[in-house]
Design a protein around this motif. Structure first.
Motif, PDB file in Angstrom:
ATOM      1  N   UNK A   1      -8.154  13.405   5.499  1.00 20.60           N
ATOM      2  CA  UNK A   1      -7.268  12.762   6.460  1.00 20.60           C
ATOM      3  C   UNK A   1      -5.892  13.380   6.360  1.00 20.60           C
ATOM      4  N   UNK A   2      -5.333  13.724   7.478  1.00 20.11           N
ATOM      5  CA  UNK A   2      -3.942  14.122   7.509  1.00 20.11           C
ATOM      6  C   UNK A   2      -3.099  12.910   7.856  1.00 20.11           C
ATOM      7  N   UNK A   3      -1.834  12.970   7.524  1.00 17.77           N
ATOM      8  CA  UNK A   3      -0.917  11.890   7.874  1.00 17.77           C
ATOM      9  C   UNK A   3      -0.585  11.984   9.357  1.00 17.77           C
ATOM     10  N   UNK A   4      -0.201  10.857   9.917  1.00 17.59           N
ATOM     11  CA  UNK A   4       0.226  10.851  11.319  1.00 17.59           C
ATOM     12  C   UNK A   4       1.488  11.696  11.466  1.00 17.59           C
ATOM     13  N   UNK A   5       1.637  12.349  12.602  1.00 21.87           N
ATOM     14  CA  UNK A   5       2.763  13.248  12.822  1.00 21.87           C
ATOM     15  C   UNK A   5       4.111  12.541  12.826  1.00 21.87           C
ATOM     16  N   UNK A   6       4.152  11.333  13.369  1.00 26.47           N
ATOM     17  CA  UNK A   6       5.416  10.608  13.466  1.00 26.47           C
ATOM     18  C   UNK A   6       5.282   9.261  12.776  1.00 26.47           C
ATOM     19  N   UNK A   7       5.720   9.178  11.515  1.00 26.67           N
ATOM     20  CA  UNK A   7       5.592   7.913  10.802  1.00 26.67           C
ATOM     21  C   UNK A   7       6.455   6.826  11.436  1.00 26.67           C
ATOM     22  N   UNK A   8       6.006   5.588  11.264  1.00 26.17           N
ATOM     23  CA  UNK A   8       6.771   4.441  11.731  1.00 26.17           C
ATOM     24  C   UNK A   8       7.989   4.251  10.845  1.00 26.17           C
TER      25      UNK A   8
ATOM     26  N   UNK B   1     -12.355   0.472   9.168  1.00 23.48           N
ATOM     27  CA  UNK B   1     -12.118   0.927   7.791  1.00 23.48           C
ATOM     28  C   UNK B   1     -11.361   2.254   7.769  1.00 23.48           C
ATOM     29  N   UNK B   2     -11.741   3.161   8.654  1.00 21.33           N
ATOM     30  CA  UNK B   2     -11.055   4.456   8.697  1.00 21.33           C
ATOM     31  C   UNK B   2      -9.606   4.296   9.165  1.00 21.33           C
ATOM     32  N   UNK B   3      -9.341   3.304  10.017  1.00 22.08           N
ATOM     33  CA  UNK B   3      -7.949   3.027  10.403  1.00 22.08           C
ATOM     34  C   UNK B   3      -7.125   2.619   9.185  1.00 22.08           C
ATOM     35  N   UNK B   4      -7.737   1.875   8.257  1.00 15.99           N
ATOM     36  CA  UNK B   4      -7.037   1.495   7.025  1.00 15.99           C
ATOM     37  C   UNK B   4      -6.730   2.747   6.199  1.00 15.99           C
ATOM     38  N   UNK B   5      -7.737   3.602   6.042  1.00 17.59           N
ATOM     39  CA  UNK B   5      -7.538   4.826   5.266  1.00 17.59           C
ATOM     40  C   UNK B   5      -6.414   5.660   5.888  1.00 17.59           C
ATOM     41  N   UNK B   6      -6.431   5.797   7.211  1.00 17.26           N
ATOM     42  CA  UNK B   6      -5.394   6.570   7.896  1.00 17.26           C
ATOM     43  C   UNK B   6      -4.012   5.952   7.666  1.00 17.26           C
ATOM     44  N   UNK B   7      -3.928   4.638   7.727  1.00  9.69           N
ATOM     45  CA  UNK B   7      -2.640   3.967   7.521  1.00  9.69           C
ATOM     46  C   UNK B   7      -2.134   4.179   6.099  1.00  9.69           C
ATOM     47  N   UNK B   8      -3.041   4.134   5.122  1.00 10.47           N
ATOM     48  CA  UNK B   8      -2.648   4.352   3.732  1.00 10.47           C
ATOM     49  C   UNK B   8      -2.208   5.799   3.515  1.00 10.47           C
ATOM     50  N   UNK B   9      -2.962   6.745   4.054  1.00  7.38           N
ATOM     51  CA  UNK B   9      -2.588   8.163   3.927  1.00  7.38           C
ATOM     52  C   UNK B   9      -1.211   8.400   4.538  1.00  7.38           C
ATOM     53  N   UNK B  10      -0.972   7.817   5.678  1.00  9.32           N
ATOM     54  CA  UNK B  10       0.323   8.006   6.338  1.00  9.32           C
ATOM     55  C   UNK B  10       1.460   7.377   5.536  1.00  9.32           C
ATOM     56  N   UNK B  11       1.204   6.224   4.912  1.00  7.42           N
ATOM     57  CA  UNK B  11       2.220   5.603   4.055  1.00  7.42           C
ATOM     58  C   UNK B  11       2.510   6.481   2.843  1.00  7.42           C
TER      59      UNK B  11
ATOM     60  N   UNK C   1       2.181   9.679   2.592  1.00  4.67           N
ATOM     61  CA  UNK C   1       2.919  10.842   3.067  1.00  4.67           C
ATOM     62  C   UNK C   1       4.368  10.497   3.376  1.00  4.67           C
ATOM     63  N   UNK C   2       4.577   9.380   4.047  1.00  4.97           N
ATOM     64  CA  UNK C   2       5.940   8.972   4.408  1.00  4.97           C
ATOM     65  C   UNK C   2       6.794   8.726   3.164  1.00  4.97           C
ATOM     66  N   UNK C   3       6.154   8.307   2.089  1.00  6.97           N
ATOM     67  CA  UNK C   3       6.881   8.052   0.840  1.00  6.97           C
ATOM     68  C   UNK C   3       6.986   9.291  -0.045  1.00  6.97           C
TER      69      UNK C   3
ATOM     70  N   UNK D   1       7.572  -1.012   8.849  1.00  7.46           N
ATOM     71  CA  UNK D   1       6.374  -1.003   9.695  1.00  7.46           C
ATOM     72  C   UNK D   1       5.286  -0.146   9.058  1.00  7.46           C
ATOM     73  N   UNK D   2       5.695   0.958   8.460  1.00  5.00           N
ATOM     74  CA  UNK D   2       4.738   1.854   7.794  1.00  5.00           C
ATOM     75  C   UNK D   2       4.061   1.129   6.632  1.00  5.00           C
ATOM     76  N   UNK D   3       4.836   0.353   5.886  1.00  2.00           N
ATOM     77  CA  UNK D   3       4.289  -0.374   4.740  1.00  2.00           C
ATOM     78  C   UNK D   3       3.385  -1.530   5.173  1.00  2.00           C
ATOM     79  N   UNK D   4       3.649  -2.111   6.325  1.00  2.00           N
ATOM     80  CA  UNK D   4       2.848  -3.232   6.811  1.00  2.00           C
ATOM     81  C   UNK D   4       1.561  -2.792   7.505  1.00  2.00           C
ATOM     82  N   UNK D   5       1.510  -1.550   7.959  1.00  2.00           N
ATOM     83  CA  UNK D   5       0.368  -1.082   8.742  1.00  2.00           C
ATOM     84  C   UNK D   5      -0.972  -1.209   7.998  1.00  2.00           C
TER      85      UNK D   5
END
Length: 100
Positions: free
Chosen positions: A9-16, A62-72, A74-76, A20-24
């Motif tokens: 999984x790659x992180x989303x291009x534009x983090x929230x 479930x994959x949406x959760x994984x994507x949200x965690x990966x993006x968090x 990355x954002x951190x 919001x990123x932590x709550x996702x």
């Protein structure tokens, strides 16, 4: 026990924004629970197409959760090395608890 799953999984291009990123992941996890409830309700259904649809929805959530965690992560600014070390600590905790 399964060996586990491998994800790419790659992180989303534009983090929230940070909050919001932590709550996702929490928001997405709630959607997983709702999808699991729907899937569980259909578990004994004789209608196979309905069961497949609910199972697909569950894994998609479930994959949406994984994507949200990966993006968090990355954002951190966490690195793969940080993630690998955290996975090993998690596995060790679960071994100590008799889960692995």
């Amino acid at each position: 026990m399964r060996d586990g799953y491998r994800f790419e999984f790659g992180a989303l291009d534009e983090p929230d924004a940070p909050k919001a990123q932590a709550l996702k992941p929490l928001e997405e996890a709630a959607e997983v629970y709702g999808a699991w409830q729907d899937c569980d309700d259909m578990r004994l259904s004789p209608i196979m197409t309905a069961r497949r649809e609910y199972r697909q929805n569950l894994i998609d959530e479930c994959m949406d959760v994984v994507q949200a965690v990966v993006s968090l992560l990355d954002a951190e600014g966490f690195t793969q090395q940080d993630v690998d070390a955290a996975i090993e600590r998690c596995n060790e905790r679960n071994r100590e608890r008799g889960r692995l």
